[in-house]
Structures are given as structure tokens and as C-alpha cells.
Design an enzyme around this catalytic site. Structure first.
Site, PDB file in Angstrom:
ATOM      1  N   HIS A 130       0.872  -1.172   0.000  1.00  0.00           N
ATOM      2  CA  HIS A 130       0.000   0.000   0.000  1.00  0.00           C
ATOM      3  C   HIS A 130       0.915   1.229   0.000  1.00  0.00           C
ATOM      4  O   HIS A 130       2.017   1.174   0.548  1.00  0.00           O
ATOM      5  CB  HIS A 130      -0.822  -0.058   1.289  1.00  0.00           C
ATOM      6  N   ASP A 207       3.399  -4.297   7.972  1.00  0.00           N
ATOM      7  CA  ASP A 207       2.141  -3.564   7.834  1.00  0.00           C
ATOM      8  C   ASP A 207       1.021  -4.589   8.053  1.00  0.00           C
ATOM      9  O   ASP A 207       0.745  -5.416   7.191  1.00  0.00           O
ATOM     10  CB  ASP A 207       2.079  -2.948   6.429  1.00  0.00           C
ATOM     11  N   GLN A 210      -4.153  -5.162   7.172  1.00  0.00           N
ATOM     12  CA  GLN A 210      -5.138  -6.112   6.636  1.00  0.00           C
ATOM     13  C   GLN A 210      -5.063  -7.486   7.302  1.00  0.00           C
ATOM     14  O   GLN A 210      -5.752  -8.414   6.876  1.00  0.00           O
ATOM     15  CB  GLN A 210      -4.945  -6.287   5.113  1.00  0.00           C
ATOM     16  N   LYS A 233     -10.052  -0.503  10.772  1.00  0.00           N
ATOM     17  CA  LYS A 233     -10.281  -1.698   9.935  1.00  0.00           C
ATOM     18  C   LYS A 233     -10.618  -2.906  10.807  1.00  0.00           C
ATOM     19  O   LYS A 233     -10.953  -3.966  10.307  1.00  0.00           O
ATOM     20  CB  LYS A 233      -9.056  -1.999   9.078  1.00  0.00           C
ATOM     21  N   CYS A 374      -4.660   2.570  -3.602  1.00  0.00           N
ATOM     22  CA  CYS A 374      -3.384   3.032  -3.023  1.00  0.00           C
ATOM     23  C   CYS A 374      -2.274   2.014  -3.264  1.00  0.00           C
ATOM     24  O   CYS A 374      -1.448   1.757  -2.374  1.00  0.00           O
ATOM     25  CB  CYS A 374      -3.515   3.321  -1.534  1.00  0.00           C
TER      26      CYS A 374
HETATM   27  N1  PMP Z   1      -1.675  -0.721   4.573  1.00  0.00           N
HETATM   28  C1  PMP Z   1      -2.633  -1.493   4.047  1.00  0.00           C
HETATM   29  C2  PMP Z   1      -2.291  -2.870   3.593  1.00  0.00           C
HETATM   30  C3  PMP Z   1      -3.933  -1.002   3.920  1.00  0.00           C
HETATM   31  O1  PMP Z   1      -4.874  -1.758   3.376  1.00  0.00           O
HETATM   32  C4  PMP Z   1      -4.210   0.314   4.370  1.00  0.00           C
HETATM   33  C5  PMP Z   1      -5.603   0.903   4.256  1.00  0.00           C
HETATM   34  N2  PMP Z   1      -6.198   0.745   3.011  1.00  0.00           N
HETATM   35  C6  PMP Z   1      -3.177   1.062   4.922  1.00  0.00           C
HETATM   36  C7  PMP Z   1      -1.926   0.511   5.015  1.00  0.00           C
HETATM   37  C8  PMP Z   1      -3.384   2.465   5.402  1.00  0.00           C
HETATM   38  O2  PMP Z   1      -4.215   2.497   6.516  1.00  0.00           O
HETATM   39  P1  PMP Z   1      -4.672   3.904   7.094  1.00  0.00           P
HETATM   40  O3  PMP Z   1      -5.405   4.596   5.986  1.00  0.00           O
HETATM   41  O4  PMP Z   1      -5.575   3.552   8.227  1.00  0.00           O
HETATM   42  O5  PMP Z   1      -3.458   4.638   7.490  1.00  0.00           O
END
Ligand code: PMP
Length: 418
Positions: A130, A207, A210, A233, A374
């Protein structure tokens, strides 16, 4: 064998006020943000109604109560992610509260990376990251004169041992990877990446945005040095994130933001930092949000339970994919095997722009995500047309009717354009 779980009946939806307000929607976008059960909304309200005071700032009992409530959630999270000492006691001071995964990863890239990166060093990430676990490393590498190296999986999302051995070597100081891809839904072999990073004296940043909402996560079993996730999430409120780090690393790093509540003492020209984790928590925290995060994780882990979460998600993914492969105009992105998808199924409808797919599904009450998710470098590498795709993501509170509405919706999309 696929999990033979009853996905027709749904004992969970009633716990989520949004589904009472919108009984006709099929919410298939939990990877972007989950829905919150009533107990989480109640916890947030309870904080403001019964213990609202600025934590750490007062010596009166309300403020002390708020402070203790936050300390309790910190320990709860440490226990949840396996950040415990030999006696099994949570190492609560290894848990830093942030605003979200993005901020947590920025702390590591901005404060930790400069302490280990030298010109010519390498940071290795996967192409599946991401942007939150990618752009901070571009910046850190640029600042240090280091090189950003990518690990590429097979087109179905598998990182081979050969790729790991080739890309992680003596120059690799930091490996940063997602545990579950937010586009392909696949798991990344974090343990192998940890072993490779550590064999060369490097560090592993995970990270877990997910993964924490879907599966038990243990920082020591993974071999992580840092791990980040977002409350929103995992059924919690927006605006609360977690950064876990090994204590000695957090202690050796400079702060990220400076200001109130992150100091021991201040003089005209200098300041002495507070101990970890306060050193990384400048300014007033979202105390009510942190309190509600505790309620969210308790509901997820102790009331629903990861076993149920996983069994339902797998059954739903299995059912959705078995229906999707019957539609010749639907192309699934990533593995064709349902058991490689941890709640996430990305796809395109041949000849129809993903934004049109999402709009037509929306008219039928089906919420999915469409766009680059993203993860532009991943979509570029996959050669996905228009750098966009659709994504349906499932949670334990979904059911067969949601998937049926989604499949009916895809049939309407096809009929509309043909
Ligand atoms: N890493 C991953 C794998 C994600 O799916 C996301 C959210 N789509 C993020 C980071 C970023 O999370 P946040 O917007 O809560 O900072």
C-alpha cells in the site's frame, strides 16, 4: 476442503447499527474500513459521559481514570499481538498510539530509518505494498542515499524463496512488507522475510493493517521488529492507530513529533524526552477512540473470535469466487484459488471501467471499492488496464445474501453494457 459454515443465517448483523439503518445494503468494502458494532459506539459515548478528562494532564480522579483506561487498552493490545515478556506479561510500553497505520509507518521511516541507513544501503519492500508502506520508504531512501529494492511475487501473489534470497542481502538494512495484500488478498511469507532480514543484520517492519482484523498476529512468531495497524479496519473508530516496536529500538530512536506530553523536562534551549511510549505521543490523544478500540478488539477477539471470523470469511470468499467464475466476463485479479484470498477479491468486468462497475452496483445497494487501492506500482506491474480495478472485501458480518446481491449486480453491469 472448504469450510462448510452456515453463511445463510447471520447472527452478527443485528449488532451493527449501520445495518439497522441501511437494511438493504450489501457492504463489501470492509478492507477500506469496517463497520462498528454498537458496543464500540457505546464505549466511545461511555468515555465522554463518564470519564472525560485529558489523560496524563491532571491529578484529579477523572483524569486518572482516563489515564488508567488508556493504559489498560495499551496492555490489551500488547497481549493481543504477542508483545509479552517471558512470563507472558504484556509489554505495554512497546505499544505506541498513533492516528493510523500510515502514521505508524511514517514514524518508523522518519525516526528509525535514519539511525540505520547509510548511503549505498538498501531497503527492500514488496511490489504489493500500500502507498502507506511505500512512499515513506521512498522518502527515507532519498534522504539517506539508500536504494529502494522491490520483491516481485508471481502473478498470483507468491513470493518465491529465490526472489527473497536474491533481493535480501548484506546491504539490506530494512525489509518492510504487508502481511496481507489489500489488492490480491494473499498472505506474504513474513516469517521468511524476517529470517532473511535478520540473517544480514537488518530489521523487519510489518504492515498488519489487513491482517489484525482477520487473523491472530504474534509479533515474535512473525519475527517483526516493528508492526503497524489501524483500529478502524478492526471494528474500532477512525483516527486511532498502533505502532508496536521492540523496546530497545523505540528507546534508541528520536521522537517523530515534538510538543506537549512527550517530554521529561524542557529548558530554553533543550528538552529531555519522556520514556517510551510517551516519547512518540505528542499532544492530546484520541482518548475516547483508544478506549473504544479496546472495546472493538475485545468484541472481535473474545466475543466473535478469530476462529469464527476466519471460518465465515473463508466460506464467504469461497462462495463469492465460485459464483464469480461462472460469469465469463469477470476477470479475477491474483490467485484463482479461494483459499489464497483473505477477505479480499479484486476483479474487473471485461470492457467496463471499474468506476462504472462500482456506480451500477451502488444503484443496487452493493458497496465495493474501485480505483487504484493506493497500490499504483502493483497495478502498473500487474498491467491492469486504466490502473484501476474493483475490489469486494468480506467480513464475518457479511452473509450469503450480500454475495448474492453482488453477483446479481455484476449481471446487471454486464447487461447494461452489452
Ligand atoms: N496498509 C494497508 C495494507 C492497507 O490496506 C491500508 C488501508 N487501506 C493502509 C496501510 C493504510 O491504513 P490507514 O489509511 O488507516 O493509514
Amino acid at each position: 476442503a472448504w469450510p462448510r459454515i452456515d453463511i445463510e443465517t447471520n447472527p452478527f448483523k443485528a449488532a451493527f447499527p449501520l445495518f439497522t439503518q441501511h437494511p438493504d445494503i450489501a457492504f463489501l468494502d470492509s478492507a477500506a474500513t469496517a463497520q462498528r458494532p454498537a458496543c464500540v459506539l457505546e464505549a466511545q459515548k461511555h468515555f465522554y459521559e463518564t470519564m472525560n478528562a485529558n489523560p496524563l494532564r491532571g491529578l484529579y480522579s477523572l483524569s486518572v481514570e482516563a489515564t488508567e483506561a488508556i493504559a489498560k487498552v495499551r496492555a490489551q493490545i500488547a497481549g493481543l499481538i504477542g508483545a509479552v515478556d517471558e512470563a507472558g506479561k504484556p509489554r505495554a510500553n512497546e505499544v505506541v498510539f498513533t492516528r493510523n497505520t500510515s502514521e505508524s509507518l511514517n514514524i518508523v521511516a522518519s525516526s528509525f530509518a535514519p539511525t540505520v541507513l547509510e548511503p549505498g544501503d538498501e531497503v527492500a519492500i514488496t511490489i504489493m505494498e500500500h502507498h502507506s508502506n511505500l512512499i515513506p520508504w521512498q522518502q527515507a531512501c532519498r534522504a539517506a542515499g539508500a536504494k529502494l529494492v522491490y520483491l516481485y511475487p508471481t502473478k498470483t501473489g507468491e513470493l518465491t524463496d529465490a526472489e527473497i534470497t536474491e533481493k535480501i542481502g548484506p546491504r539490506t538494512k530494512i525489509v518492510a512488507c504487508t502481511q496481507v495484500s489489500n489488492v490480491l488478498g494473499c498472505r506474504v511469507p513474513v516469517e521468511k522475510l524476517a529470517a532473511a532480514a535478520h540473517a544480514h543484520g537488518g530489521y523487519l517492519v510489518v504492515d498488519a493493517a489487513q491482517s489484525v482484523p482477520h487473523m491472530p498476529v504474534d509479533v515474535h512468531k512473525l519475527g517483526a521488529d516493528f508492526l503497524a495497524f489501524s483500529a478502524h479496519k478492526a471494528l474500532g473508530p477512525m483516527g486511532v492507530g498502533v505502532l508496536w516496536g521492540r523496546l530497545e529500538l523505540l528507546e534508541a530512536m528520536p521522537p517523530f513529533l515534538t510538543g506537549g506530553e512527550m517530554i521529561d523536562s524542557v529548558t530554553e534551549q533543550d528538552a529531555v524526552w519522556a520514556p517510551v511510549p510517551e516519547k512518540f505521543e505528542a499532544g492530546t490523544q484520541d482518548a475516547a477512540g483508544i478506549y473504544a478500540t479496546g472495546a472493538a478488539l475485545d468484541y472481535l477477539v473474545n466475543q466473535v473470535g478469530y476462529d469464527t471470523v476466519q471460518a465465515r470469511e473463508q466460506a464467504l470468499v469461497h462462495y463469492a469466487m465460485s459464483r464469480m467464475v461462472e460469469l465469463p466476463y469477470v476477470e479475477i485479479i491474483g490467485s484463482i484459488y479461494w483459499d489464497r484470498h483473505h477477505g479480499v477479491i479484486s476483479f474487473n468486468v471485461r470492457g467496463v471501467h471499474p468506476h462504472d462497475v462500482a456506480s451500477i452496483l451502488d444503484m443496487q445497494g452493493v458497496c465495493i471499492r474501485a480505483g487504484h487501492h493506493c497500490a499504483q506500482p502493483l497495478l502498473t506491474w500487474l498491467g491492469v488496464e486504466n490502473l484501476a480495478c474493483c475490489r469486494a472485501s468480506l467480513a464475518f458480518y457479511n452473509d450469503k445474501h450480500d454475495v448474492d446481491a453482488f453477483i446479481d449486480g455484476l449481471e446487471t453491469v454486464y447487461r447494461t453494457f452489452n
